[in-house]
Scaffold this active site. Structure first.
Site, PDB file in Angstrom:
ATOM      1  N   HIS A 284       0.847  -1.104  -0.050  1.00 23.96           N
ATOM      2  CA  HIS A 284       0.063   0.165  -0.024  1.00 23.96           C
ATOM      3  C   HIS A 284       0.904   1.174   0.105  1.00 23.96           C
ATOM      4  O   HIS A 284       1.160   1.891  -0.939  1.00 23.96           O
ATOM      5  CB  HIS A 284      -0.854  -0.146   1.277  1.00 23.96           C
ATOM      6  CG  HIS A 284      -1.938   0.927   1.127  1.00 23.96           C
ATOM      7  ND1 HIS A 284      -2.194   1.792   0.292  1.00 23.96           N
ATOM      8  CD2 HIS A 284      -3.121   0.950   1.960  1.00 23.96           C
ATOM      9  CE1 HIS A 284      -3.373   2.454   0.524  1.00 23.96           C
ATOM     10  NE2 HIS A 284      -3.943   2.076   1.603  1.00 23.96           N
ATOM     11  N   HIS A 323      -0.365   0.246 -11.970  1.00 20.92           N
ATOM     12  CA  HIS A 323      -1.564   0.576 -10.943  1.00 20.92           C
ATOM     13  C   HIS A 323      -2.701  -0.495 -11.066  1.00 20.92           C
ATOM     14  O   HIS A 323      -2.994  -0.770 -12.089  1.00 20.92           O
ATOM     15  CB  HIS A 323      -1.816   1.807 -11.027  1.00 20.92           C
ATOM     16  CG  HIS A 323      -2.496   2.230  -9.513  1.00 20.92           C
ATOM     17  ND1 HIS A 323      -3.793   2.244  -9.410  1.00 20.92           N
ATOM     18  CD2 HIS A 323      -2.005   3.011  -8.586  1.00 20.92           C
ATOM     19  CE1 HIS A 323      -4.012   2.755  -8.190  1.00 20.92           C
ATOM     20  NE2 HIS A 323      -2.982   3.121  -7.641  1.00 20.92           N
ATOM     21  N   ASP A 379       4.022   6.949  -7.146  1.00 23.71           N
ATOM     22  CA  ASP A 379       5.073   6.821  -6.262  1.00 23.71           C
ATOM     23  C   ASP A 379       6.374   7.097  -6.939  1.00 23.71           C
ATOM     24  O   ASP A 379       7.351   7.084  -6.651  1.00 23.71           O
ATOM     25  CB  ASP A 379       5.185   5.262  -5.758  1.00 23.71           C
ATOM     26  CG  ASP A 379       4.167   5.284  -4.580  1.00 23.71           C
ATOM     27  OD1 ASP A 379       4.178   6.260  -3.802  1.00 23.71           O
ATOM     28  OD2 ASP A 379       3.384   4.291  -4.797  1.00 23.71           O
TER      29      ASP A 379
HETATM   30  C1  LIG Z   1       0.835  -1.997  -8.877  1.00 15.01           C
HETATM   31  C2  LIG Z   1       0.635  -3.100  -9.344  1.00 15.01           C
HETATM   32  C3  LIG Z   1       1.037  -4.074  -8.253  1.00 15.01           C
HETATM   33  C4  LIG Z   1      -0.425  -3.403  -9.796  1.00 15.01           C
HETATM   34  O1  LIG Z   1      -0.441  -4.683 -10.447  1.00 15.01           O
HETATM   35  P1  LIG Z   1      -1.593  -5.617 -11.237  1.00 15.01           P
HETATM   36  O2  LIG Z   1      -2.814  -4.799 -11.415  1.00 15.01           O
HETATM   37  O3  LIG Z   1      -2.077  -6.706 -10.233  1.00 15.01           O
HETATM   38  O4  LIG Z   1      -1.123  -6.038 -12.344  1.00 15.01           O
HETATM   39  P2  LIG Z   1      -0.142  -7.217 -12.830  1.00 15.01           P
HETATM   40  O5  LIG Z   1       0.635  -7.534 -11.899  1.00 15.01           O
HETATM   41  O6  LIG Z   1      -1.380  -8.319 -13.285  1.00 15.01           O
HETATM   42  O7  LIG Z   1       0.444  -7.095 -14.249  1.00 15.01           O
HETATM   43  C5  LIG Z   1      -0.092  -7.052 -15.324  1.00 15.01           C
HETATM   44  C6  LIG Z   1       1.121  -7.258 -16.435  1.00 15.01           C
HETATM   45  O8  LIG Z   1       1.887  -5.982 -16.390  1.00 15.01           O
HETATM   46  C7  LIG Z   1       3.178  -6.333 -15.848  1.00 15.01           C
HETATM   47  N1  LIG Z   1       3.687  -5.368 -15.070  1.00 15.01           N
HETATM   48  C8  LIG Z   1       2.841  -4.748 -13.953  1.00 15.01           C
HETATM   49  N2  LIG Z   1       3.628  -3.882 -13.445  1.00 15.01           N
HETATM   50  C9  LIG Z   1       4.842  -3.856 -13.967  1.00 15.01           C
HETATM   51  C10 LIG Z   1       5.993  -3.137 -13.497  1.00 15.01           C
HETATM   52  N3  LIG Z   1       5.945  -2.211 -12.810  1.00 15.01           N
HETATM   53  N4  LIG Z   1       7.090  -3.505 -14.248  1.00 15.01           N
HETATM   54  C11 LIG Z   1       6.924  -4.571 -15.126  1.00 15.01           C
HETATM   55  N5  LIG Z   1       5.959  -5.054 -15.645  1.00 15.01           N
HETATM   56  C12 LIG Z   1       4.866  -4.950 -15.033  1.00 15.01           C
HETATM   57  C13 LIG Z   1       3.154  -7.836 -15.250  1.00 15.01           C
HETATM   58  O9  LIG Z   1       4.227  -8.645 -15.092  1.00 15.01           O
HETATM   59  C14 LIG Z   1       1.920  -8.479 -16.212  1.00 15.01           C
HETATM   60  O10 LIG Z   1       2.613  -8.942 -17.470  1.00 15.01           O
HETATM   61  P3  LIG Z   1       2.218 -10.344 -17.930  1.00 15.01           P
HETATM   62  O11 LIG Z   1       0.847  -9.969 -18.470  1.00 15.01           O
HETATM   63  O12 LIG Z   1       3.249 -10.459 -18.928  1.00 15.01           O
HETATM   64  O13 LIG Z   1       2.367 -11.286 -17.029  1.00 15.01           O
HETATM   65  C15 LIG Z   1       1.848  -3.453 -10.461  1.00 15.01           C
HETATM   66  O14 LIG Z   1       1.927  -2.482 -11.319  1.00 15.01           O
HETATM   67  C16 LIG Z   1       3.413  -3.230  -9.661  1.00 15.01           C
HETATM   68  O15 LIG Z   1       3.926  -4.115  -9.294  1.00 15.01           O
HETATM   69  N6  LIG Z   1       3.958  -2.058  -9.920  1.00 15.01           N
HETATM   70  C17 LIG Z   1       5.336  -1.663  -9.224  1.00 15.01           C
HETATM   71  C18 LIG Z   1       5.063  -1.415  -7.765  1.00 15.01           C
HETATM   72  C19 LIG Z   1       4.453   0.073  -7.621  1.00 15.01           C
HETATM   73  O16 LIG Z   1       5.110   0.996  -8.383  1.00 15.01           O
HETATM   74  N7  LIG Z   1       3.478   0.084  -6.833  1.00 15.01           N
HETATM   75  C20 LIG Z   1       2.973   1.341  -6.376  1.00 15.01           C
HETATM   76  C21 LIG Z   1       1.458   1.056  -6.744  1.00 15.01           C
HETATM   77  S1  LIG Z   1       0.590   2.658  -6.489  1.00 15.01           S
END
Ligand SMILES: CC(C)(COP(=O)(O)OP(=O)(O)OC[C@H]1O[C@@H](n2cnc3c(N)ncnc32)[C@H](O)[C@@H]1OP(=O)(O)O)[C@@H](O)C(=O)NCCC(=O)NCCS
Length: 446
Positions: A284, A323, A379
């Protein structure tokens, strides 16, 4: 008609004679049910009517992590992740960040509409005169270990405030709710700054009520021997904007925690402490710290291509990108990027900024990121700004908590006045054993 146009027409009620319902056939019994559709949702309780026998409990919906379940009606924050839109009480975040102040936004969130001059003056005055905490809070803080995490200290001290204001549990009284709301918004920066001073081994500084809300926070954080701390107005404004950007984000994890705990009709300090606890989790708050670590590891521009290759090969993630809700540029990221310029004008440019900007440029043009709709989130740049303020990384989530407090309170106030709400109590699908015969330990171990 394209699929999207059909879906839109259906939600507008243009298809099938405008009938707003869902027809469900239960193939176990062959019975058909008409479930009303209201605001694009069906009531989960409608499914309880669907039974195979009179003593059947009825059908439940299963939604771990509530990814497709609306838990409340709310008029506080509107979010459209596909379009990258965020509005508080209908006002776009861009306009609020540019033209409003954090305390005015707090008023808007809590009261539902913008204040007139007198209302704002009164609101600011009330918050300013409640910034002090009971002296025992200081002693309480001193009980934490020297290396305690400031979020843990904030969590403990916000919860402890309920013991200083035992009348706060009279949540049915509007005047009482109002004064506790004021107290929480006023005291969060004091508790946060005390937590920082504690880890630094420095004396705690009392609030300076001549200063504005963000300036007073900076004073409590950084004042040393000078008689009066004078915050740079550009830094003060940037901090105010950061607080505005974090003030609410509809039903996220910490807000849901505040609502779930608040639904037991506990006092708001305990409910907000639950929100602080949820925010402490790395999924979070906390991603901005990970962005900084990543930028430091990349270290220089020539390492960027191999880093990006690694991300695309699935070795790691580009932190600060992507996100759960936003599938477009996070509107808050655009504003923070602009605020970077103002802050760096005062503090000097963070050398990591160049790396961040280059990463963003590459990612926005790379098919891997474009196809997956991965854009910078709030972020990506906020950690760089916080670092320029010389906040240590452990304080980043604490800053988030200060900003989020009026949002948590607005949601709590909405909850406790919502006649449809009850104590939050989800169902489960039980997967364990049943009706086992207990064998006493002496016999089991014989
Ligand atoms: C925020 C987050 C958890 C959202 O995740 P989500 O909605 O569950 O998305 P998913 O994990 O299902 O990702 C979808 C696809 O994008 C890719 N992806 C998502 N975020 C990514 C990132 N930051 N870098 C590289 N690839 C990413 C995943 O590997 C996945 O690829 P695939 O379809 O080939 O397997 C994710 O984007 C993330 O981990 N971001 C980095 C951490 C971050 O900045 N968090 C702050 C959020 S405010």
């Amino acid at each position: 008609m394209s699929t999207e146009t059909q879906a839109q027409a259906a939600s507008d009620g243009e298809v099938n004679g405008g009938k707003q319902s869902l027809t469900v056939t239960d193939n176990r019994t062959g019975k058909t049910y008409d479930v009303p559709i209201e605001d694009g949702t069906v009531r989960a309780m409608a499914f309880r009517e669907m039974k195979v026998s009179d003593d059947d409990f009825g059908l439940m919906t299963y939604d771990p992590a509530y990814t497709n379940t609306a838990s409340c009606r709310s008029s506080i924050t509107f979010l459209d992740g596909e379009a990258g839109v965020l509005e508080y009480r209908g006002y776009p975040i861009e306009q609020l960040a540019e033209k409003s102040t954090y305390l005015e936004v707090a008023y808007l969130l809590v009261n539902g509409e913008l204040p007139n001059q007198q209302q704002l003056d009164e609101w600011k005055h009330e918050i300013t005169i409640h910034t002090f905490v009971h002296e025992n809070v200081k002693t309480f803080m001193q009980g934490f270990r020297h290396d305690a995490h400031p979020m843990g200290m904030l969590l403990g001290s916000v919860g402890a405030l309920s013991t200083f204001y035992p009348d706060a549990n009279d949540i049915k009284d509007p005047d009482n709710r109002y004064i506790q709301t004021i107290r929480l918004i006023a005291k969060m920066p004091t508790l946060a700054a005390f937590a920082y001073r504690h880890i630094m081994g420095q004396p705690y500084y009392y609030p300076d009520n001549d200063l504005e809300y963000p300036g007073n926070f900076l004073s409590m954080m950084y004042k040393m021997t000078e008689l009066k701390y004078e915050p740079d107005p550009r830094l003060e404004r940037a901090l105010d904007v950061l607080f505005i950007l974090h003030a609410d984000h509809e039903q996220n994890c910490s807000t849901n925690a505040v609502r779930a705990v608040g639904s037991s009709q506990v006092d708001p300090y305990s409910a907000v402490a639950a929100g602080v606890g949820a925010l402490f989790g790395p999924l979070h708050g906390g991603a901005n710290e990970a962005v900084l670590r990543m930028l430091r590891r990349i270290g220089s521009m020539e390492n960027i291509p191999s880093f990006i290759e690694g991300v695309k090969n699935g070795n790691e993630r580009l932190m600060g990108f992507g996100h759960r809700v936003y599938k477009n540029y996070d509107p808050r990221a655009t504003i923070i990027k602009k605020a970077c310029d103002d802050v760096f004008e005062v503090t000097g440019v963070n050398p990591l900024l160049e790396i961040a900007q280059e990463l963003e440029k590459i990612a926005l043009n790379d098919e891997y990121f474009v196809k997956r709709k991965l854009y910078p989130n709030v972020d990506f740049y906020s950690g760089l700004i916080y670092e320029a303020f010389q906040f240590p990384p452990e304080m980043f989530t604490v800053l988030f908590a200060i900003g989020r407090t009026p949002g948590w309170l607005a949601q709590w106030l909405e909850l406790v006045q919502d006649k449809e709400q009850k104590i939050a109590r989800p169902k489960q699908i039980y997967t364990g054993d049943r009706t086992l015969d207990f064998v006493p330990a002496s016999e089991r171990w014989a």
